[in-house]
Design an enzyme around this catalytic site. Sequence first.
Site, PDB file in Angstrom:
ATOM      1  N   GLY A 625      37.736  -0.616  -8.675  1.00 48.98           N
ATOM      2  CA  GLY A 625      36.842   0.443  -8.212  1.00 48.98           C
ATOM      3  C   GLY A 625      36.484   0.393  -6.747  1.00 48.98           C
ATOM      4  O   GLY A 625      35.589   1.118  -6.303  1.00 48.98           O
ATOM      5  N   THR A 636      41.037   7.222 -11.354  1.00 49.34           N
ATOM      6  CA  THR A 636      42.401   7.465 -11.853  1.00 49.34           C
ATOM      7  C   THR A 636      42.657   6.781 -13.184  1.00 49.34           C
ATOM      8  O   THR A 636      43.721   6.962 -13.778  1.00 49.34           O
ATOM      9  CB  THR A 636      43.426   6.966 -10.822  1.00 49.34           C
ATOM     10  OG1 THR A 636      43.199   5.576 -10.577  1.00 49.34           O
ATOM     11  CG2 THR A 636      43.293   7.729  -9.512  1.00 49.34           C
ATOM     12  N   THR A 694      62.608  -0.106  28.074  1.00 47.15           N
ATOM     13  CA  THR A 694      63.907  -0.721  28.255  1.00 47.15           C
ATOM     14  C   THR A 694      64.939  -0.227  27.254  1.00 47.15           C
ATOM     15  O   THR A 694      66.073   0.053  27.605  1.00 47.15           O
ATOM     16  CB  THR A 694      63.768  -2.255  28.119  1.00 47.15           C
ATOM     17  OG1 THR A 694      62.826  -2.712  29.066  1.00 47.15           O
ATOM     18  CG2 THR A 694      65.099  -2.936  28.338  1.00 47.15           C
ATOM     19  N   ASP A 807      53.348 -13.189  26.532  1.00 47.00           N
ATOM     20  CA  ASP A 807      53.366 -12.171  27.594  1.00 47.00           C
ATOM     21  C   ASP A 807      52.030 -11.439  27.646  1.00 47.00           C
ATOM     22  O   ASP A 807      51.983 -10.206  27.701  1.00 47.00           O
ATOM     23  CB  ASP A 807      54.516 -11.189  27.384  1.00 47.00           C
ATOM     24  CG  ASP A 807      54.791 -10.354  28.638  1.00 47.00           C
ATOM     25  OD1 ASP A 807      54.448 -10.824  29.745  1.00 47.00           O
ATOM     26  OD2 ASP A 807      55.342  -9.245  28.519  1.00 47.00           O
TER      27      ASP A 807
END
EC number: 2.7.11.12
Length: 994
Positions: A625, A636, A694, A807
């Site tokens: 739930g 559902t 690139t 990086d």
Amino acid sequence: MGACISKNSSARVSRSSALSASKQTVAASAPPGAAGDETSATGAAEEASRNSLARVDGTRASAAELERAPDGVCPDREEPGTANAEQGGVTEKKDTRETLAGMNSPKTLEAEAQEDDPKREAPNQDVPSEAPEGPKEKPGGDRKPAQKAILKQDDSHTEEEKLNAHLAYREKTPADFALIQDSLKANLVCSSLNEGEIDALAVAMQFFTFKKGDVVTKQGEPGSYFFIIHSGTFDVLVNDKRVNAMDKGKAFGEIALIHNTERSATVVASSTEGALWGVQRHTFRETLKQLSSRNFAENRQFLASVKFFEMLTEAQKNVITNALVVENFKPGQPIVKEGDAGDVLYILKSGKAKVSIGGREIRMLRKGDYFGERALLYKEPRSATITAEEFTVCVSIGRELLDRVLGNLQHVLFRNIMVEALQQSKVYELFQGDQLSKLIEAAVVKDYGADYVILDKENKTKGIRFFFVLEGELSVYAYTQNPATKEEERKLAATLKRGQAFGEEYVLNPTRPFNHYVKSVGPCKLALFTSSVLTATLGGEDIDETLDFNNKRAIIRKMYIFRYLSDHQMTMLIKAFKTVRYMSGEYIIKEGERGTRFFIIKAGEVAILKNNKRLRTLGRHDYFGERALLYDKPRTASVCANSAGVDLWVVDKSVFNEIIKGPMLAHLEERIRMQDTKVEFQDLQVVRVVGRGTFGTVKLVRHVPTDIRYALKCVSRRSVIALSQQQHIRLEREIMAENDHPFIIRLVRTFRDKEFLYFLTELVTGGELYDAIRKLGLLARSQAQFYLASIVLAIEYLHERNIAYRDLKPENILLDSQGYVKLIDFGCAKKMQGRAYTLVGTPHYMAPEVILGKGYTLTADTWAFGVCLYEFMCGPLPFGNDAEDQLEIFRDILTGKLVFPHYVTDQDAINLMKRLLCRLPEVRIGCSINGYKDIKEHAFFGDFDWDKLAGRGLPPPLAPKGETYAEDTEQSSFELDEDDTIVLEDEYDWDKDF
């Protein structure tokens, strides 16, 4: 986008609004197109003191340097100054960042790491007579269009093929070795190497002969060799104009040892005959890698033989191994002297040493033996003199350095004992990690003599409920009643030794009287938990309530919807749960009704039904739930009690919305919606191009069935193959697929076709952090805290999974629609297994250990924190900001001094920058065994709420207005000719996971 290979990430605009600097991302696989260094002979590197470099992997600062270093200061740094001349005289620095062409020579900088107290008075330092003036106002400015490098295949083998024609055999003489060794020692890249490494490189040098007019290197062509002139003279030409001449002993081409780059000058033999010694980059770096790896493995093995360290964890042993210092002793040289103060542990790596007391020889030490372990714990004088009998090599570590990288050794050893004992306990295994840490920190450590009665049932006033044996041995007796005499007797229940614990029954029953008799066998040391400690840690005397709370927390933390709630939000949510009981057959929720509650099963079993058909059953600690808390949709399925009684923990949507709201609620809804959507490639509609890079383009796409927008990175398979980046792309996908953090871009799925690979990610609309800090100008403390803390949390998440980002820079961080950060571009990331050796990243942000080529770990990312913080608060970059080429950038990173502009007066910030930009990675803040805890608890973050940041409860410095994307006017930086015949189908199925 893609792997980090020589892309020029941007032409950066200085926040003084007029000047820019090119920053390129580098990897060994492709040429970055940066300037070479033929015009700089070895003499340029001689300015840098060899001892000022970071010594990596056992070749660091000498023991003497480490001994002299003040607490908290990198051994190769001078004492830190303050922010302006009146407060101690730190040299001021201009806020400028110029293009690579026509820059001034770089200033001499020196990275410093200050003591924990940044406000301590620093010694006076010399002040330049004409200190450069910093900007009067907060700089700002518009960003110029990014400049993309032209990428091509790594054709550095071309130089090797040409040089093969000049290769000659020559057996090196002692004079040759001396020439080579002296030149290598004066070289920037080699200046941190030890004698053994210098010797190995000298052996690897090849001999080349040239006649007058022969070309050694050609301007504009990729270079891979470093040369030392053996004989003759050589001219240096730039644009066919002679600018310099070099003769015996001079060296050139050192940038080629770092990475593949174009030669900046042509070198031609100008004498009738000339000869060079040369080494190729791959040979150079592979030699260092092998030596470094072997050295680390040997040192690690030696450390494992020291019983004194046997209670340390593998991670702790690795930290110590990284900090070991190599020391050489000549025959007859004393290593330690009897009566001297001792604070260093030595392990013999080779040779032998004599132990003598009062002039009388006691024994001989050989390879693998060690001495001085007590010096790491106690301030005792040396009990013996130890003298090298022959040339002897030792690895050593001092108490001061050990305290910095590991903490107080005795405390660490005792903590490890307690952690191991608690992890084996059935009671404490249910405690949270932070609760265990608090308990351990609150433990009382006491020493007891032999045959001492430590506890008896009458000693209730002591309040001791649980204890560990840290040293020694003791006996525990239980009281029983003699059936015949009806009198109480003591019966031996257990004999406890080091690492064992007792008292679980008294922890589970806090009010139960202590009913045991505890007596030491010999001298012993115990760690004690008192009732007050347990109460304070558990938040009350009811341990069942605490364990109940822990169970809820553990369950909720596993759920995607709640995984990244702040601790405060999590605590409030758990406290909001109520217990509800349902009887067998009773419906808990019904299919089709509107859901308003979320359930966790405390005890019992429930059945999941759809259309009255049982689908499955759920048991203890399962949940259902949860989506009702976010969405107003019908259930559902139905759920009913499937056992005699079902106890559920329940929370209502109305309560949830009071706890989780605003930015965090919007973020959760967006993440769940994205996770629920099943995306097929044919359902995507291109809206526009938002970036180019690139390997291709990034497109904004719309998922037609749901109208959800995504970013689609389209990677050219042809480009990947042309640049040999298949493995990088595979790893990038693998790492991105595993990431699940609110401050890291989320990969939804990948696709592929004949021409392209596709990364479908969440759409991030707030633009780059790089642009944001230019709009904001110099960041205030609170703004810098927000961005740096966000970056720290993202990188910490990666490091916990042993992923190095490699990086880190503002260009690789985007802002979402709320202004919170998103780390992007995992082309340089790597799953670390041991040490890495590849030169990868953006030069200005590279850590010294990455440049030196002797191996690095996750610590390289921590250095980049310091660069980013400096950029946030100072404006320019700390190292190489005015550099003309990459060699100058690297030289500045390795040997420069860290200075601060006059307008930066925040001492906490200055201190943190100094400690992050420490060249010794093992001493760098965040790199010790305490990890990121040291950064988070630094004074700079003293007034910062990390929990609110995690819960999106802090206002971002810049709230994006509308949507901002990278400029899309540029063409792809990599274009193949129409007649290019690169085969797209490789020998192996490298893209099968897409």
